[in-house]
Design a protein around this motif. Sequence first.
Motif, PDB file in Angstrom:
ATOM      1  N   PHE A  94      -6.886  17.736   3.689  1.00 45.38           N
ATOM      2  CA  PHE A  94      -5.847  16.715   3.525  1.00 45.38           C
ATOM      3  C   PHE A  94      -6.070  15.994   2.212  1.00 45.38           C
ATOM      4  O   PHE A  94      -7.192  15.636   1.877  1.00 45.38           O
ATOM      5  CB  PHE A  94      -5.804  15.709   4.681  1.00 45.38           C
ATOM      6  CG  PHE A  94      -4.515  14.927   4.650  1.00 45.38           C
ATOM      7  CD1 PHE A  94      -3.337  15.501   5.062  1.00 45.38           C
ATOM      8  CD2 PHE A  94      -4.485  13.626   4.154  1.00 45.38           C
ATOM      9  CE1 PHE A  94      -2.124  14.808   4.996  1.00 45.38           C
ATOM     10  CE2 PHE A  94      -3.280  12.922   4.079  1.00 45.38           C
ATOM     11  CZ  PHE A  94      -2.114  13.511   4.508  1.00 45.38           C
ATOM     12  N   ASP A  95      -4.960  15.786   1.483  1.00 51.08           N
ATOM     13  CA  ASP A  95      -5.033  15.146   0.174  1.00 51.08           C
ATOM     14  C   ASP A  95      -4.261  13.828   0.189  1.00 51.08           C
ATOM     15  O   ASP A  95      -3.039  13.814   0.079  1.00 51.08           O
ATOM     16  CB  ASP A  95      -4.457  16.104  -0.891  1.00 51.08           C
ATOM     17  CG  ASP A  95      -4.561  15.528  -2.292  1.00 51.08           C
ATOM     18  OD1 ASP A  95      -5.240  14.499  -2.468  1.00 51.08           O
ATOM     19  OD2 ASP A  95      -3.968  16.127  -3.215  1.00 51.08           O
ATOM     20  N   THR A  96      -5.007  12.720   0.338  1.00 51.14           N
ATOM     21  CA  THR A  96      -4.356  11.399   0.255  1.00 51.14           C
ATOM     22  C   THR A  96      -4.134  11.001  -1.199  1.00 51.14           C
ATOM     23  O   THR A  96      -3.386  10.081  -1.497  1.00 51.14           O
ATOM     24  CB  THR A  96      -5.234  10.293   0.877  1.00 51.14           C
ATOM     25  OG1 THR A  96      -6.430  10.157   0.087  1.00 51.14           O
ATOM     26  CG2 THR A  96      -5.619  10.611   2.315  1.00 51.14           C
ATOM     27  N   ILE A 111      -3.950   6.800  -5.023  1.00 54.05           N
ATOM     28  CA  ILE A 111      -3.272   7.215  -3.786  1.00 54.05           C
ATOM     29  C   ILE A 111      -1.845   7.707  -4.021  1.00 54.05           C
ATOM     30  O   ILE A 111      -1.145   7.232  -4.924  1.00 54.05           O
ATOM     31  CB  ILE A 111      -3.289   6.023  -2.777  1.00 54.05           C
ATOM     32  CG1 ILE A 111      -2.888   6.471  -1.378  1.00 54.05           C
ATOM     33  CG2 ILE A 111      -2.431   4.872  -3.300  1.00 54.05           C
ATOM     34  CD1 ILE A 111      -3.188   5.404  -0.318  1.00 54.05           C
ATOM     35  N   LYS A 112      -1.468   8.663  -3.220  1.00 60.80           N
ATOM     36  CA  LYS A 112      -0.114   9.217  -3.295  1.00 60.80           C
ATOM     37  C   LYS A 112       0.874   8.258  -2.641  1.00 60.80           C
ATOM     38  O   LYS A 112       0.497   7.394  -1.847  1.00 60.80           O
ATOM     39  CB  LYS A 112      -0.069  10.552  -2.522  1.00 60.80           C
ATOM     40  CG  LYS A 112      -0.793  11.691  -3.203  1.00 60.80           C
ATOM     41  CD  LYS A 112      -0.588  12.994  -2.432  1.00 60.80           C
ATOM     42  CE  LYS A 112      -1.351  14.139  -3.063  1.00 60.80           C
ATOM     43  NZ  LYS A 112      -0.869  14.488  -4.416  1.00 60.80           N
ATOM     44  N   THR A 113       2.167   8.453  -2.911  1.00 53.77           N
ATOM     45  CA  THR A 113       3.204   7.721  -2.178  1.00 53.77           C
ATOM     46  C   THR A 113       3.305   8.343  -0.785  1.00 53.77           C
ATOM     47  O   THR A 113       2.903   9.494  -0.573  1.00 53.77           O
ATOM     48  CB  THR A 113       4.572   7.878  -2.863  1.00 53.77           C
ATOM     49  OG1 THR A 113       4.903   9.276  -2.879  1.00 53.77           O
ATOM     50  CG2 THR A 113       4.538   7.358  -4.294  1.00 53.77           C
ATOM     51  N   GLU A 128     -11.874  17.086   2.708  1.00 56.41           N
ATOM     52  CA  GLU A 128     -10.710  16.218   2.634  1.00 56.41           C
ATOM     53  C   GLU A 128     -10.807  15.406   1.347  1.00 56.41           C
ATOM     54  O   GLU A 128     -11.895  15.228   0.809  1.00 56.41           O
ATOM     55  CB  GLU A 128     -10.694  15.220   3.803  1.00 56.41           C
ATOM     56  CG  GLU A 128     -10.542  15.833   5.171  1.00 56.41           C
ATOM     57  CD  GLU A 128     -10.423  14.741   6.239  1.00 56.41           C
ATOM     58  OE1 GLU A 128      -9.527  14.856   7.065  1.00 56.41           O
ATOM     59  OE2 GLU A 128     -11.224  13.790   6.241  1.00 56.41           O
ATOM     60  N   ASN A 129      -9.678  14.861   0.901  1.00 55.91           N
ATOM     61  CA  ASN A 129      -9.687  13.905  -0.211  1.00 55.91           C
ATOM     62  C   ASN A 129      -9.217  12.567   0.345  1.00 55.91           C
ATOM     63  O   ASN A 129      -8.028  12.334   0.506  1.00 55.91           O
ATOM     64  CB  ASN A 129      -8.769  14.387  -1.340  1.00 55.91           C
ATOM     65  CG  ASN A 129      -8.828  13.490  -2.571  1.00 55.91           C
ATOM     66  OD1 ASN A 129      -9.836  12.803  -2.789  1.00 55.91           O
ATOM     67  ND2 ASN A 129      -7.777  13.495  -3.380  1.00 55.91           N
ATOM     68  N   MET A 130     -10.190  11.707   0.697  1.00 57.63           N
ATOM     69  CA  MET A 130      -9.874  10.480   1.434  1.00 57.63           C
ATOM     70  C   MET A 130     -10.272   9.233   0.642  1.00 57.63           C
ATOM     71  O   MET A 130     -10.840   9.319  -0.450  1.00 57.63           O
ATOM     72  CB  MET A 130     -10.595  10.476   2.785  1.00 57.63           C
ATOM     73  CG  MET A 130     -10.265  11.663   3.684  1.00 57.63           C
ATOM     74  SD  MET A 130      -8.551  11.704   4.232  1.00 57.63           S
ATOM     75  CE  MET A 130      -8.627  10.530   5.584  1.00 57.63           C
ATOM     76  N   THR A 169      -8.260  10.431  -9.220  1.00 58.50           N
ATOM     77  CA  THR A 169      -8.873  11.027  -8.018  1.00 58.50           C
ATOM     78  C   THR A 169      -7.916  11.976  -7.302  1.00 58.50           C
ATOM     79  O   THR A 169      -8.330  12.709  -6.412  1.00 58.50           O
ATOM     80  CB  THR A 169      -9.316   9.930  -7.027  1.00 58.50           C
ATOM     81  OG1 THR A 169      -8.172   9.132  -6.678  1.00 58.50           O
ATOM     82  CG2 THR A 169     -10.405   9.042  -7.626  1.00 58.50           C
ATOM     83  N   ASP A 170      -6.639  11.936  -7.690  1.00 60.41           N
ATOM     84  CA  ASP A 170      -5.663  12.844  -7.066  1.00 60.41           C
ATOM     85  C   ASP A 170      -5.676  14.233  -7.714  1.00 60.41           C
ATOM     86  O   ASP A 170      -5.069  15.167  -7.208  1.00 60.41           O
ATOM     87  CB  ASP A 170      -4.262  12.217  -7.152  1.00 60.41           C
ATOM     88  CG  ASP A 170      -3.274  12.892  -6.205  1.00 60.41           C
ATOM     89  OD1 ASP A 170      -3.720  13.634  -5.301  1.00 60.41           O
ATOM     90  OD2 ASP A 170      -2.062  12.662  -6.375  1.00 60.41           O
ATOM     91  N   ALA A 171      -6.368  14.367  -8.833  1.00 60.95           N
ATOM     92  CA  ALA A 171      -6.528  15.704  -9.423  1.00 60.95           C
ATOM     93  C   ALA A 171      -7.844  16.273  -8.884  1.00 60.95           C
ATOM     94  O   ALA A 171      -8.772  16.603  -9.632  1.00 60.95           O
ATOM     95  CB  ALA A 171      -6.534  15.624 -10.941  1.00 60.95           C
ATOM     96  N   GLU A 172      -7.932  16.347  -7.537  1.00 61.48           N
ATOM     97  CA  GLU A 172      -9.182  16.707  -6.874  1.00 61.48           C
ATOM     98  C   GLU A 172      -9.364  18.207  -6.719  1.00 61.48           C
ATOM     99  O   GLU A 172     -10.489  18.692  -6.638  1.00 61.48           O
ATOM    100  CB  GLU A 172      -9.265  16.032  -5.500  1.00 61.48           C
ATOM    101  CG  GLU A 172      -8.555  16.768  -4.347  1.00 61.48           C
ATOM    102  CD  GLU A 172      -7.050  16.942  -4.545  1.00 61.48           C
ATOM    103  OE1 GLU A 172      -6.457  16.146  -5.302  1.00 61.48           O
ATOM    104  OE2 GLU A 172      -6.466  17.870  -3.960  1.00 61.48           O
ATOM    105  N   GLY A 173      -8.225  18.938  -6.696  1.00 62.36           N
ATOM    106  CA  GLY A 173      -8.314  20.374  -6.440  1.00 62.36           C
ATOM    107  C   GLY A 173      -9.173  21.074  -7.477  1.00 62.36           C
ATOM    108  O   GLY A 173     -10.094  21.834  -7.164  1.00 62.36           O
TER     109      GLY A 173
END
Length: 508
Positions: free
Chosen positions: A281-283, A288-290, A331-333, A358-362
């Motif tokens: 899961f990618d928050t 943080i994402k919308t 997970e990306n929490m 932190t959203d460029a976690e992949g």
Amino acid sequence: MAFPYRGYNFTAMKTQTQISSVTEHACDALIVNLFEGVTTPGGATGAVDKALGGLISQLIAQEKFEGKLGKTLLIHSQGKIPAARVVLVGLGKSQDFTLEAVRRASAAAIRKAREARAASVSSISHGARIGGLEPASAAQATVEGALIASYEFTKYKSKPDNAAIESFTLISNDPAEVEKLERGARKGQIVAEAVNEARDLINTPASDVYPEMLAGYAEALAHEAGLGARVLDREECERMGMGAFLAVAKGSERPPRFIVLKHTVEGAKKTVAIVGKGVTFDTGGYCIKTAESMFTMKDDMSGAAAVLAAMRAVGRLKPGVNVMGIVAATENMISGSAYRPGDVVRAMNGKTIEIENTDAEGRVTLSDALSYAASEGADEIIDLATLTGACVVALGRRISGLFCNNDALRARLMEASDTSGDLLWDMPLLADYFEQIESKVADMKNTGGREAGATTAALLLQEFVDAKPWAHIDIAGPAFVSKDNGLVSYGGTGAGVRLLIEYLTRGQ
Ligand code: BES
Ligand code: MN
Ligand code: ZN
């Protein structure tokens, strides 16, 4: 730990090949076909038309059925033949006829049969006789289309939306053909079951699909499919130096798992590593994402699902190459222990990455998965990842971006794409753009701005493949759909599964 995980009901569908005449074959629904522009049907469709006293030709004229690809007509046979109903499906123009057209026609026809509540469905193999396709491939594509389109994700429904089809029978009246049809149908079934298995993993919410679950699932799969399995926990990953993967995992209560499956062949000429992004899961983390863009982020392990499902098919089809399936699952929490913007992480190959977002976690998790593949003796590396929104903007939901550092590998993948129907578009790995991810404090940073966002992500990955032949496939668009794409109507699609299996089993 035991994971009693089996959500899919497609295996309940019995698939077989049978020598039988279309006019003497009993079933609830019989599928026949028509090329666009044909007004007097020939072949199997012609034989059924004749037995029905010309009803099909009449309806073609009355209903203005033009044979457009995927258009269907349901005909009640009123006791004139043993098949209770006939589904006529359009194959489109004969000059545009491809294996993907076969899959789509087969998919549309079986959905029509399901609407008519048919339990036993039989079909001729589309295009084996008239379309100029190789009979085994035509049979394979017919079965793939039928089984992929009849999948339903019912695990969380009190009752399924549709009645299940119990059997799918491929029929032919030519005994000389049966061996080829059977071979094709068997491969089609293995491929379709792998696609549907990946879809099940993707569709299952992140509350039930998390790193430990994926690891347990992979171990059970390895046991069933005769593959080797190795699962590393956080401490083992630490000892391996996987500081990048572990940084992403820090924010989650659920411990990470690094999963490796192996198909080993004596005397194999090469080892292909297939690597899947496994963010369950990618928050977005602190960046943080919308709410809107987070909603479908249970699909951020679609690459992992494709790799695991393809590994099961590899176990069943036993290609002559070594295959290593790799998933860094996390997970990306967000939490007090999560990684932050500005943190610098070090991957297994020693290179450092500054976290700008932190959203460029992949790409951060993949840096360690790719380093591992390269260090474990892979001759070729192929990764599949729901990596960037930029790739969705560029290519949409039907076609994945291919970023490849090797012309021969690219050409083979493009051929496999053509045959399998998993579409790829060749995208640039332009070295000039590396300057966008240059960092003031580390070897690189994990974002490069809006411009060429899919390419800068790929350029980061390239730093971890040790100059091996490598292909990165950004499946962010095709992995998940909210409307009909010809085969799948909602949810995880299993994008990349057909491509991987075709690539790994080509020429055998
Ligand atoms: N998992 C997403 C990419 C994604 C977006 C997949 C849409 C499927 C549909 C990835 O981890 C991500 O968040 N990427 C960011 C990167 C950005 C912060 C540089 C993106 O693309 O917005
Ligand atoms: Mn993200
Ligand atoms: Zn992600």
